[in-house]
Scaffold this active site. Sequence first.
Site, PDB file in Angstrom:
ATOM      1  N   ARG A 175      41.598  43.215  50.484  1.00  0.00           N
ATOM      2  CA  ARG A 175      42.950  43.739  50.278  1.00  0.00           C
ATOM      3  C   ARG A 175      42.971  45.225  50.627  1.00  0.00           C
ATOM      4  O   ARG A 175      42.391  46.045  49.910  1.00  0.00           O
ATOM      5  CB  ARG A 175      43.418  43.520  48.841  1.00  0.00           C
ATOM      6  CG  ARG A 175      44.793  44.133  48.578  1.00  0.00           C
ATOM      7  CD  ARG A 175      45.505  43.562  47.372  1.00  0.00           C
ATOM      8  NE  ARG A 175      44.890  43.892  46.098  1.00  0.00           N
ATOM      9  CZ  ARG A 175      45.470  43.664  44.915  1.00  0.00           C
ATOM     10  NH1 ARG A 175      46.665  43.110  44.851  1.00  0.00           N
ATOM     11  NH2 ARG A 175      44.847  43.960  43.795  1.00  0.00           N
ATOM     12  N   ASP A 458      44.541  46.961  36.085  1.00  0.00           N
ATOM     13  CA  ASP A 458      44.486  47.716  37.334  1.00  0.00           C
ATOM     14  C   ASP A 458      45.744  48.565  37.452  1.00  0.00           C
ATOM     15  O   ASP A 458      46.471  48.746  36.470  1.00  0.00           O
ATOM     16  CB  ASP A 458      44.267  46.804  38.538  1.00  0.00           C
ATOM     17  CG  ASP A 458      45.431  45.832  38.783  1.00  0.00           C
ATOM     18  OD1 ASP A 458      46.511  46.005  38.179  1.00  0.00           O
ATOM     19  OD2 ASP A 458      45.255  44.907  39.595  1.00  0.00           O
TER      20      ASP A 458
END
Length: 538
Positions: A175, A458
């Site tokens: 990602r 996160d």
Amino acid sequence: MTSPPTPALDLPDGVEVTGPVHPGYEQILSRPALELVAALHRELEPRRQERLAARAEVVARVAAGQDLDFLPETEGVRSDPSWRVARPAPGLEDRRVEMTGPTDRKMTINAMNSGARVWLADQEDANTPLWENVVEGQINLRDAVLGTISFTSAEGKEYSLETTDQAALPTIVMRPRGWHLDEKHVTVDGERVAGGLVDVALYLCASARAQLDAGKGPYFYLPKMEHHLEARLWNDAFVLAQDRLGIPRGTIRATCLIETFPAAFQMEEILYELREHSSGLNAGRWDYLFSVIKTYRTRGADYVLPDRAAVTMTAPFMRAYTELLVSTCHRRGAHAIGGMAAFIPSKDEAVNAAAYEKVTADKQREADDGFDGSWVAHPGMVPTCREVFDAVLGDRPHQLGRLRDDVQVRAADLLDVAATPGEVTERGLRANIEVGITYLSVWLTGRGAVGIHHLMEDAATAEISRSQVWQWLHQGVTLADTGEQVTRELVHRLTDEVLRELPGEESDHRAATALFLQVAVGEEFVDFLTVPAYETMP
């Protein structure tokens, strides 16, 4: 002991690298890689800036009372039954369990040994764009693909791959950073380059050939898109990169995260733009909540969400979002991947029992809805997710044949935030302050995945936390449990109380506290807290 000499980089014309170059970095920051960075930047940067400006225009229209809706100009794409995305690529046929995590060396090894079918190697929300993370993450990915990766901790514990057979290891899907983030250590013709293009170019040049030799390929998860023309931008980047590297078009595959409110109305168009490179969509549910708040932050009580802990996947607007995602993907032959289970196994068995029950129910709902796989954030959760999907899938690699023709989602269903049960409480406000400051305190040191109260958090968590505080403040919300109105004074008072309870010295959290308050109680809403946070990093 003398330090090893700093390697010299072979820089193409117009390219500057201002970050430190440690031994080994020259293999990642190679001339071909930097030439690819330059080519991508020169071709795509004007359009990237146009798309970023268009995002602000959407928010302005919503603030003026114009709701999000399915685009009339792309009705032909949605109504055309003939098109499909590419067939699943090697290593991406069966995605029933996907492990997520940052690309530091220890985490890379643990993820590759986790037993998951796919590893989302995260250079974005579970990472921080510290220069060393940007480059060393690529070194770790390359070594994982080559089967040469190992690590010895400060305590002397050794980590290595349990097998070097790439067919038996998780398929790596990297990602990169979203379109909104620059890379300040790389410039082309005096301009900063998009961080995501740096991540993709370095990965392709360091690892694509090894991936192909192992029978798989270079695959990506694309984050934070808000419009199908942003997907077209990625598709053009892939075409340019494949042509320059001499690999066939369609070799690169991308799964797009539907994690913004505007993107939920353009799922088919996003698949269409990337169709020869597409490998599905993912329900990035935490960033999706953040985007709902951000996009409709000024539109009044109907768009004020309750405490974060009270918003579940069974809320009507979240059910509409996930049901639409599955039906859209399967109609076009694309994988639908579920959201992340953030739980971290604990030494407290009571905590574990309650958490495993919730995770199992969450994965069961996804599998029953037709998802082809789902995310977990810790290797200890892989067996739980696998058991649920094994029971539904059996020997089948996916559920693409289940078209979900029963799903009929209207724009009004996606917009029905007001039907979300729950209240705004002081407890929720305090939790947002605690999580936001705790996460940012660690983020600023270079770590992007943080365990807080048995959950792997996160950047999405911090974004929800600060955006809820901002919205509650600017909408003048009254707390259900205390009767107080959310004001700057209340937020500052609770912040002082939270700081007294956090471990360590108050000075340890000073920079994070200042940043959190800047984006939580400022007059203007900051689109992404990671943008000002990045500017404070070395």
